[in-house]
Design an enzyme around this catalytic site. Structure first.
Site, PDB file in Angstrom:
ATOM      1  CB  CYS A  91      22.543  61.598  45.341  1.00  0.00           C
ATOM      2  SG  CYS A  91      20.500  61.229  44.566  1.00  0.00           S
ATOM      3  CG  ASP A 114      17.203  48.929  41.832  1.00  0.00           C
ATOM      4  OD1 ASP A 114      18.006  49.870  42.317  1.00  0.00           O
ATOM      5  OD2 ASP A 114      15.985  49.531  41.598  1.00  0.00           O
ATOM      6  CB  CYS A 174      18.739  51.741  47.158  1.00  0.00           C
ATOM      7  SG  CYS A 174      17.245  51.204  47.908  1.00  0.00           S
ATOM      8  CB  ALA A 175      22.263  47.730  43.454  1.00  0.00           C
ATOM      9  CB  ALA A 176      19.645  49.486  39.101  1.00  0.00           C
TER      10      ALA A 176
HETATM   11  C1  LIG Z   1      20.086  56.623  43.814  1.00  0.00           C
HETATM   12  S1  LIG Z   1      19.756  55.065  42.952  1.00  0.00           S
HETATM   13  C2  LIG Z   1      20.820  54.024  43.240  1.00  0.00           C
HETATM   14  C3  LIG Z   1      22.050  54.540  42.484  1.00  0.00           C
HETATM   15  C4  LIG Z   1      22.483  53.027  42.602  1.00  0.00           C
HETATM   16  N1  LIG Z   1      22.708  52.615  44.352  1.00  0.00           N
HETATM   17  C5  LIG Z   1      23.660  53.633  41.486  1.00  0.00           C
HETATM   18  O1  LIG Z   1      25.146  53.210  42.452  1.00  0.00           O
HETATM   19  O2  LIG Z   1      24.646  53.505  40.609  1.00  0.00           O
HETATM   20  C6  LIG Z   1      18.252  54.705  44.572  1.00  0.00           C
HETATM   21  C7  LIG Z   1      17.447  53.428  43.589  1.00  0.00           C
HETATM   22  O3  LIG Z   1      16.847  52.847  45.048  1.00  0.00           O
HETATM   23  C8  LIG Z   1      15.612  52.182  44.023  1.00  0.00           C
HETATM   24  N2  LIG Z   1      14.753  51.450  45.148  1.00  0.00           N
HETATM   25  C9  LIG Z   1      13.442  52.925  45.266  1.00  0.00           C
HETATM   26  N3  LIG Z   1      12.658  51.755  46.335  1.00  0.00           N
HETATM   27  C10 LIG Z   1      13.317  50.942  46.679  1.00  0.00           C
HETATM   28  C11 LIG Z   1      12.790  50.088  47.334  1.00  0.00           C
HETATM   29  N4  LIG Z   1      12.205  50.451  47.891  1.00  0.00           N
HETATM   30  N5  LIG Z   1      12.997  49.076  47.895  1.00  0.00           N
HETATM   31  C12 LIG Z   1      14.481  48.755  46.342  1.00  0.00           C
HETATM   32  N6  LIG Z   1      14.735  49.925  45.433  1.00  0.00           N
HETATM   33  C13 LIG Z   1      14.308  50.329  45.603  1.00  0.00           C
HETATM   34  C14 LIG Z   1      15.442  52.889  42.779  1.00  0.00           C
HETATM   35  O4  LIG Z   1      14.427  51.706  41.767  1.00  0.00           O
HETATM   36  C15 LIG Z   1      16.639  52.880  42.275  1.00  0.00           C
HETATM   37  O5  LIG Z   1      16.928  52.643  41.203  1.00  0.00           O
END
Ligand SMILES: C[S@@+](CC[C@H](N)C(=O)[O-])C[C@H]1O[C@@H](n2cnc3c(N)ncnc32)[C@H](O)[C@@H]1O
Length: 458
Positions: free
Chosen positions: A385, A290, A269-271
């Site tokens: 968060c 992500d 969940c990197a983006a």
């Molecule tokens: C809290 S944000 C991540 C913020 C990021 N880690 C940073 O520090 O910049 C959560 C991310 O989880 C991704 N996400 C949500 N459900 C997911 C899934 N089932 N598999 C992979 N990624 C997922 C979203 O697209 C979103 O980018």
């Protein structure tokens, strides 16, 4: 408050004489529109304010008007409960829902009159023009005028004894925070939400030097905090990739992985990549996963600017299987984001208790999957968060019970996070609150609400 509906004046017809728009009219109209989209249609504010894909009226505004819209909608959302209570005191009857924009127009005007440095005269006359220009709001033009003028005259009486902490926080959230942190802290969290967050940067190296160059201060565990707002890409060091924007609390979880030189780390969940950048800058060989291709693209652009090399993969973690286990994993799970209300005041009015339930099910599923993707002895960081225990403390307690024998908790030591002992719980979790990093300057205090726990695979 069972007030009888207000009786509108008869509309003066559809061919009211056209008057030239006053300066600032378009911005107020867009502000009321965006406010309505957020609170009634539950559209995220960031999406509405996006320069490329946001509200069409917003995109057409000049830069200074866009800034005005941001300020008005921000204040209207942060102080939404107070404004509603003030309106309740001023109106002797309810305004029927179907009257379109009347309430949004009033909220936008009151936000300007009470919480922004805008003269009453300007706010009132544009609100009246706006009501006159809206077919369904037109019958309430006189009411808009009367209510706002009375507020101007009787401001002190009408705004006396408002419990801002309670009014500006939806009941379900206040109850959740009271139960989790106690009444006093719940109030301190709510009070922190009235101020906008400062701009925090994570620097590749030399926080003190960057703080001096950018006229900021070092906070937390080496973040650089700036109070002046403005174009981030115009600041020294942006082009050279010396730093990236990341809240001081959001910068803490990645630190819990310790020395990463030469290690294979997964950022799940990197983006858009704040934590990916931290892991890569700490020397790890990073795989960033992500679900969103669009957000991953942003992550890739960020890494290019920062001169950091990482592998990216677009995948739903609920179906993903890595080829080989990692030395370390960071799972920044999708969550309600109630810890970010200072930055995203819409979250308080968009999210519902039901969302927490749904999200905590996904978090549980992800935790149970990723535990299998780390080598024995390897570390897993789970973070969100969110201020809600269902997405933090109780999620993790249940995980440890389900996976007993497979993982153990590795307690956080305040020394690992710049000595911030107020952010470490008795159980050894990281728990940051918006009222932490207190200080006298409202522009410089606070941090996002964040939770993190660290596990070792046995
Ligand atoms: C809290 S944000 C991540 C913020 C990021 N880690 C940073 O520090 O910049 C959560 C991310 O989880 C991704 N996400 C949500 N459900 C997911 C899934 N089932 N598999 C992979 N990624 C997922 C979203 O697209 C979103 O980018």
């Amino acid at each position: 408050m069972n007030k009888r509906p207000h009786k509108p004046r008869k509309p003066s017809g559809n061919n009211a004489p056209e008057r030239p728009e006053k300066p600032g009219f378009a911005a107020r109209k867009v502000a009321a529109d965006i406010l309505g989209n957020v609170v009634h249609k539950k559209r995220p504010l960031d999406g509405e304010l996006d320069a490329a894909s946001g509200h069409s009226g917003f995109r057409q505004l000049a830069a200074n008007d866009r800034a005005l819209v941001r300020a008005i909608v921000g204040a209207a959302l942060r102080r939404r409960g107070e404004i509603a209570e003030i309106l309740d005191r001023l109106l002797d009857r309810q305004i029927p829902e179907k009257t379109g924009r009347v309430l949004d127009i009033l909220h936008v005007a009151i936000a300007q009159m009470l919480f922004l440095d805008i003269p009453d005269r300007a706010a009132v006359s544009i609100a009246v023009d706006h009501a006159a220009a809206d077919r369904r709001a037109r019958p309430y033009k006189g009411l808009v005028n009367g209510v706002l003028r009375r507020l101007g005259r009787e401001r002190d009486d009408v705004t006396a004894d408002l419990d801002a902490d309670v009014l500006n926080t939806p009941d379900w959230l206040m109850e959740s925070w009271r139960a989790a942190y106690g009444s006093e802290t719940a109030r301190a969290i709510a009070a922190a939400h009235r101020s906008e967050a400062a701009l925090d940067l994570t620097v590749k190296s030399d926080p003190e030097g960057w703080a001096e160059r950018l006229e900021g201060t070092v906070v937390g565990a080496g973040s650089v905090r700036l109070s002046k707002k403005g174009a981030v890409d115009a600041l020294e060091g942006f082009e050279d990739g010396a730093w990236w924007v990341q809240d001081a609390a959001a910068a803490l979880p990645a630190r819990l992985l310790g020395d990463l030189h030469g290690k294979k780390a997964a950022d799940l969940c990197a983006a858009p990549g704040g934590k990916t950048a931290q892991l890569a800058a700490a020397g790890a060989k990073v795989t960033a996963v992500d679900i969103s291709r669009a957000r991953l693209k942003r992550l890739e652009e960020n890494m290019t600017r920062l001169g950091l090399s990482v592998e990216t993969m677009a995948a739903d973690l609920r179906a993903f299987e890595p080829d080989a286990p990692f030395d370390a994993i960071l799972l920044d799970a999708p969550c309600s984001a109630t810890g970010t209300i200072r930055r995203h005041p819409d979250v308080a009015w968009i999210k519902k208790a039901y969302d927490i339930e749904k999200l905590s099910e996904i978090q549980r599923e992800l935790l149970d999957r990723v535990v299998n993707w780390v080598k024995p002895g390897g570390l897993i960081i789970y973070c969100t968060c969110s201020l809600e225990p269902e997405e933090g403390e109780s999620q993790v307690a249940a995980f440890l019970e389900r996976q007993a024998g497979k993982v153990e908790l590795v307690k956080v030591n305040p020394q690992e996070i710049g000595g911030l002992d107020q952010c470490v719980t008795g159980e050894g979790y990281l728990r940051c609150l918006p009222c932490h990093l207190a200080g006298s300057d409202p522009d410089l205090r606070g941090m996002d609400g964040f939770f993190a726990a660290r596990f070792r695979r046995l």
